[in-house]
Design a protein around this motif. Structure first.
Motif, PDB file in Angstrom:
ATOM      1  N   UNK A  29       0.832  -1.219   0.000  1.00  0.00           N
ATOM      2  CA  UNK A  29       0.000   0.000   0.000  1.00  0.00           C
ATOM      3  C   UNK A  29       0.861   1.262   0.000  1.00  0.00           C
ATOM      4  N   UNK A  30       1.705   1.360  -0.996  1.00  0.00           N
ATOM      5  CA  UNK A  30       2.692   2.434  -1.081  1.00  0.00           C
ATOM      6  C   UNK A  30       2.124   3.661  -1.792  1.00  0.00           C
ATOM      7  N   UNK A  31       2.513   4.816  -1.296  1.00  0.00           N
ATOM      8  CA  UNK A  31       2.251   6.082  -1.962  1.00  0.00           C
ATOM      9  C   UNK A  31       3.486   6.947  -1.737  1.00  0.00           C
ATOM     10  N   UNK A  32       4.068   7.462  -2.820  1.00  0.00           N
ATOM     11  CA  UNK A  32       5.221   8.341  -2.635  1.00  0.00           C
ATOM     12  C   UNK A  32       5.101   9.582  -3.495  1.00  0.00           C
ATOM     13  N   UNK A  33       5.668  10.665  -2.948  1.00  0.00           N
ATOM     14  CA  UNK A  33       5.520  11.981  -3.553  1.00  0.00           C
ATOM     15  C   UNK A  33       6.825  12.755  -3.472  1.00  0.00           C
ATOM     16  N   UNK A  34       6.965  13.662  -4.408  1.00  0.00           N
ATOM     17  CA  UNK A  34       8.105  14.579  -4.397  1.00  0.00           C
ATOM     18  C   UNK A  34       7.558  16.000  -4.487  1.00  0.00           C
ATOM     19  N   UNK A  44       3.931  12.093  -8.144  1.00  0.00           N
ATOM     20  CA  UNK A  44       3.192  11.238  -7.213  1.00  0.00           C
ATOM     21  C   UNK A  44       2.996   9.871  -7.858  1.00  0.00           C
ATOM     22  N   UNK A  45       3.136   8.817  -7.045  1.00  0.00           N
ATOM     23  CA  UNK A  45       2.931   7.465  -7.550  1.00  0.00           C
ATOM     24  C   UNK A  45       2.483   6.542  -6.426  1.00  0.00           C
ATOM     25  N   UNK A  46       1.805   5.485  -6.810  1.00  0.00           N
ATOM     26  CA  UNK A  46       1.414   4.423  -5.885  1.00  0.00           C
ATOM     27  C   UNK A  46       2.152   3.121  -6.209  1.00  0.00           C
ATOM     28  N   UNK A  47       3.223   3.240  -6.992  1.00  0.00           N
ATOM     29  CA  UNK A  47       3.977   2.064  -7.427  1.00  0.00           C
ATOM     30  C   UNK A  47       5.475   2.300  -7.258  1.00  0.00           C
ATOM     31  N   UNK A  48       6.153   1.374  -6.594  1.00  0.00           N
ATOM     32  CA  UNK A  48       7.592   1.509  -6.423  1.00  0.00           C
ATOM     33  C   UNK A  48       8.339   1.329  -7.739  1.00  0.00           C
ATOM     34  N   UNK A  69       8.359  12.123   0.252  1.00  0.00           N
ATOM     35  CA  UNK A  69       7.428  11.592   1.256  1.00  0.00           C
ATOM     36  C   UNK A  69       7.002  10.199   0.790  1.00  0.00           C
ATOM     37  N   UNK A  70       7.126   9.231   1.674  1.00  0.00           N
ATOM     38  CA  UNK A  70       6.737   7.861   1.379  1.00  0.00           C
ATOM     39  C   UNK A  70       5.800   7.379   2.475  1.00  0.00           C
ATOM     40  N   UNK A  71       4.606   6.959   2.092  1.00  0.00           N
ATOM     41  CA  UNK A  71       3.635   6.387   3.026  1.00  0.00           C
ATOM     42  C   UNK A  71       3.445   4.930   2.631  1.00  0.00           C
ATOM     43  N   UNK A  72       3.416   4.040   3.623  1.00  0.00           N
ATOM     44  CA  UNK A  72       3.319   2.622   3.328  1.00  0.00           C
ATOM     45  C   UNK A  72       2.799   1.859   4.540  1.00  0.00           C
ATOM     46  N   UNK A  73       2.414   0.617   4.306  1.00  0.00           N
ATOM     47  CA  UNK A  73       2.026  -0.282   5.383  1.00  0.00           C
ATOM     48  C   UNK A  73       3.126  -1.313   5.572  1.00  0.00           C
ATOM     49  N   UNK A  74       3.589  -1.473   6.802  1.00  0.00           N
ATOM     50  CA  UNK A  74       4.586  -2.480   7.152  1.00  0.00           C
ATOM     51  C   UNK A  74       3.900  -3.844   7.124  1.00  0.00           C
TER      52      UNK A  74
END
Length: 91
Positions: A29-34, A44-48, A69-74
């Protein structure tokens, strides 16, 4: 969780280090932004698997420091986590 978030890249079309990408293991459940220094969202992306080429709206951005910024579920704990860091773009 293993994260590798580079802190510098050089999108100068020399074939080396031309894109910014994140490598991670043990997350979902990744979301990363610059963001730029003014807080404007540049990427912005939801894919590594996705990569940022140092452009925004079809134009190359200036050299400088950008926010990642990286948001994810461990996967192991099920907890939602965040990573915040900086990225230096050099030409």
């Amino acid at each position: 969780v293993e994260l590798f978030v580079p802190n510098v890249f050089t999108p100068n079309d020399d074939g080396e280090n031309d894109v910014f990408s994140i490598t991670a293991f043990g997350i979902r459940d990744v979301s990363w932004r610059i963001f730029d220094r003014y807080g404007e969202l540049l990427f912005e992306s939801r894919h590594l698997e996705d990569q940022w080429d140092g452009s925004f709206r079809g134009k190359t951005v200036d050299e400088g420091v950008y926010i990642v910024q990286l948001l994810y579920t461990d996967i192991a704990t099920g907890k939602r986590e965040a990573y915040h860091g900086s990225l230096t773009l050099l030409r």
